[in-house]
Scaffold this motif. Structure first.
Motif, PDB file in Angstrom:
ATOM      1  N   SER A   1      -7.303   3.871 -11.979  1.00 22.16           N
ATOM      2  CA  SER A   1      -7.056   5.377 -12.711  1.00 22.16           C
ATOM      3  C   SER A   1      -7.243   4.835 -14.148  1.00 22.16           C
ATOM      4  N   TRP A   2      -7.384   6.086 -14.848  1.00 20.98           N
ATOM      5  CA  TRP A   2      -7.676   5.737 -16.426  1.00 20.98           C
ATOM      6  C   TRP A   2      -6.836   7.271 -16.850  1.00 20.98           C
ATOM      7  N   PHE A   3      -6.309   7.268 -18.291  1.00 23.95           N
ATOM      8  CA  PHE A   3      -5.845   8.347 -18.753  1.00 23.95           C
ATOM      9  C   PHE A   3      -5.945   8.300 -20.354  1.00 23.95           C
ATOM     10  N   PHE A   4      -6.683   9.479 -20.913  1.00 18.17           N
ATOM     11  CA  PHE A   4      -6.817   9.326 -22.152  1.00 18.17           C
ATOM     12  C   PHE A   4      -6.366  10.732 -22.813  1.00 18.17           C
ATOM     13  N   HIS A   5      -5.629  10.832 -23.735  1.00 22.21           N
ATOM     14  CA  HIS A   5      -4.975  11.937 -24.359  1.00 22.21           C
ATOM     15  C   HIS A   5      -5.056  11.923 -25.864  1.00 22.21           C
TER      16      HIS A   5
ATOM     17  N   ARG B  40      -8.392  10.339 -14.581  1.00 19.75           N
ATOM     18  CA  ARG B  40      -8.945  10.047 -13.295  1.00 19.75           C
ATOM     19  C   ARG B  40      -8.188   9.084 -12.394  1.00 19.75           C
ATOM     20  N   ASN B  41      -7.879   9.522 -11.332  1.00 20.82           N
ATOM     21  CA  ASN B  41      -7.342   8.504 -10.286  1.00 20.82           C
ATOM     22  C   ASN B  41      -8.102   8.593  -8.962  1.00 20.82           C
ATOM     23  N   THR B  42      -8.889   7.644  -8.382  1.00 15.83           N
ATOM     24  CA  THR B  42      -9.545   7.794  -7.165  1.00 15.83           C
ATOM     25  C   THR B  42      -8.610   7.889  -5.884  1.00 15.83           C
ATOM     26  N   LEU B  43      -7.116   7.595  -6.038  1.00 16.40           N
ATOM     27  CA  LEU B  43      -6.641   7.766  -4.690  1.00 16.40           C
ATOM     28  C   LEU B  43      -5.583   9.039  -4.812  1.00 16.40           C
ATOM     29  N   LEU B  44      -5.797   9.990  -5.776  1.00 17.82           N
ATOM     30  CA  LEU B  44      -5.182  11.223  -5.671  1.00 17.82           C
ATOM     31  C   LEU B  44      -5.728  12.228  -5.075  1.00 17.82           C
TER      32      LEU B  44
ATOM     33  N   LEU C  59       0.923  -1.221  -0.112  1.00 16.87           N
ATOM     34  CA  LEU C  59       0.136   0.144   0.037  1.00 16.87           C
ATOM     35  C   LEU C  59       0.798   1.170   0.060  1.00 16.87           C
ATOM     36  N   PHE C  60       1.803   1.090   0.636  1.00 18.39           N
ATOM     37  CA  PHE C  60       2.814   2.313   0.795  1.00 18.39           C
ATOM     38  C   PHE C  60       3.437   2.685  -0.694  1.00 18.39           C
ATOM     39  N   PHE C  61       3.874   1.712  -1.106  1.00 16.90           N
ATOM     40  CA  PHE C  61       4.716   1.775  -2.384  1.00 16.90           C
ATOM     41  C   PHE C  61       3.633   2.140  -3.464  1.00 16.90           C
ATOM     42  N   MET C  62       2.295   1.796  -3.520  1.00 17.00           N
ATOM     43  CA  MET C  62       1.570   1.916  -4.500  1.00 17.00           C
ATOM     44  C   MET C  62       0.944   3.407  -4.280  1.00 17.00           C
ATOM     45  N   THR C  63       0.738   3.760  -3.092  1.00  9.32           N
ATOM     46  CA  THR C  63       0.275   5.203  -2.670  1.00  9.32           C
ATOM     47  C   THR C  63       1.252   6.423  -3.318  1.00  9.32           C
ATOM     48  N   HIS C  64       2.586   5.926  -3.039  1.00  8.78           N
ATOM     49  CA  HIS C  64       3.603   6.841  -3.602  1.00  8.78           C
ATOM     50  C   HIS C  64       3.930   6.921  -5.015  1.00  8.78           C
ATOM     51  N   VAL C  65       3.656   5.923  -5.739  1.00 12.27           N
ATOM     52  CA  VAL C  65       3.682   5.585  -7.068  1.00 12.27           C
ATOM     53  C   VAL C  65       2.430   6.420  -7.894  1.00 12.27           C
ATOM     54  N   ALA C  66       1.377   6.224  -7.329  1.00 14.27           N
ATOM     55  CA  ALA C  66       0.060   6.970  -7.776  1.00 14.27           C
ATOM     56  C   ALA C  66      -0.274   8.396  -7.511  1.00 14.27           C
ATOM     57  N   SER C  67       0.866   9.041  -7.031  1.00 17.09           N
ATOM     58  CA  SER C  67       0.841  10.349  -6.312  1.00 17.09           C
ATOM     59  C   SER C  67       0.898  11.440  -7.327  1.00 17.09           C
ATOM     60  N   GLY C  68       1.519  11.392  -8.720  1.00 15.87           N
ATOM     61  CA  GLY C  68       1.768  12.140  -9.680  1.00 15.87           C
ATOM     62  C   GLY C  68       0.587  12.661 -10.391  1.00 15.87           C
TER      63      GLY C  68
END
Length: 262
Positions: free
Chosen positions: A102-106, A127-131, A19-28
């Protein structure tokens, strides 16, 4: 009983570290489009894609991982128009808890006017529900200049206007911003090893308040091991001077993987 308690302790520790690792990876909250571009010269169509599905169950404790990425680029017959699309989706779930969702479209249009000067327009949804900022939608347009170009080195400067709508689920807030986006990008290829490195720095302030800004620094390296597969490494650093629920946001992460090219 002692062994059971010992095993439960290890499970708790492993899940906590995960959880700690994924929280930091997903924070950008910025995505570097430069690292996704394809330097294909006269090639009119290019595509990169990968899909991952993983399910692990240990004594009823399960983790599901789903990830898909697609990047495609199409050029017109005269090679002066480029249509560019990026899409990805990531889900990591354990029991009833999401570690990432999360998802991302560009979508981007690039018009070459001269060997140096280009115009661009783009639309983005993420969209990212954890940010902190759970949803970000934007539309923008600007210029792109190639100020250095030879066989192995290319350097670009870009500047765009963006209108963005951001949502913070935790506080039920919405922000409507006029933001500037500037970047410098350097791409270096090495003839003998075929190693390709792209380094980029973004700076995105509000027009009305330069103190409210975001910075993204990224270095990406790709080393081909076949015609379609490359080893890749990616380092990101993200900083935001403004956050609705804390003084500032910052994060960094390093990742390694494989890239598939068609």
């Amino acid at each position: 009983m002692r062994n059971t308690a010992h095993m439960n302790g290890w499970k708790t520790l492993v899940h906590g570290l995960f959880l700690f690792f994924m929280t930091h990876v997903a924070s950008g909250q910025l995505v570097n489009i430069e690292s996704k571009r394809m330097q294909t010269d006269s090639t009119r169509f290019a595509l990169k894609s990968d899909v991952l599905f993983d399910y692990t169950n240990n004594n009823g404790d399960y983790i599901v991982q789903v990830a898909s990425n697609l990047t495609t680029q199409v050029k017109s017959k005269d090679l002066k128009k480029i249509y560019f699309f990026i899409g990805n989706y990531k889900l990591i779930r354990s029991q009833n808890q999401d570690f990432q969702n999360s998802w991302f479209f560009h979508v981007r249009y690039n018009q070459k006017l001269t060997d140096v000067f280009r115009m661009e327009a783009f639309v983005q949804n993420q969209r990212n529900t954890l940010l902190t900022i759970t949803s970000r939608n934007l539309v923008g347009a600007g210029i792109r200049l190639k100020f250095l170009s030879n066989e192995y080195t290319k350097a670009y400067f870009g500047n765009s206007y963006m209108y963005e709508i951001e949502e913070v689920a935790q506080t039920d807030q919405r922000f409507f911003n006029h933001r500037n986006s500037s970047y410098v990008s350097l791409n270096q290829s090495f003839k003998n090893t075929k190693l390709d490195i792209t380094a980029t720095v973004y700076f995105q302030p509000l027009y009305t308040d330069i103190g409210n800004h975001r910075i993204l620094g990224q270095v990406k390296a790709e080393l081909p091991i076949s015609k379609v597969i490359s080893l890749s490494a990616l380092y990101n650093y993200f900083y935001s001077s403004f956050s609705p629920i804390r003084e500032s946001d910052r994060s960094s992460n390093l990742s390694f993987g494989l890239t598939f090219t068609m």
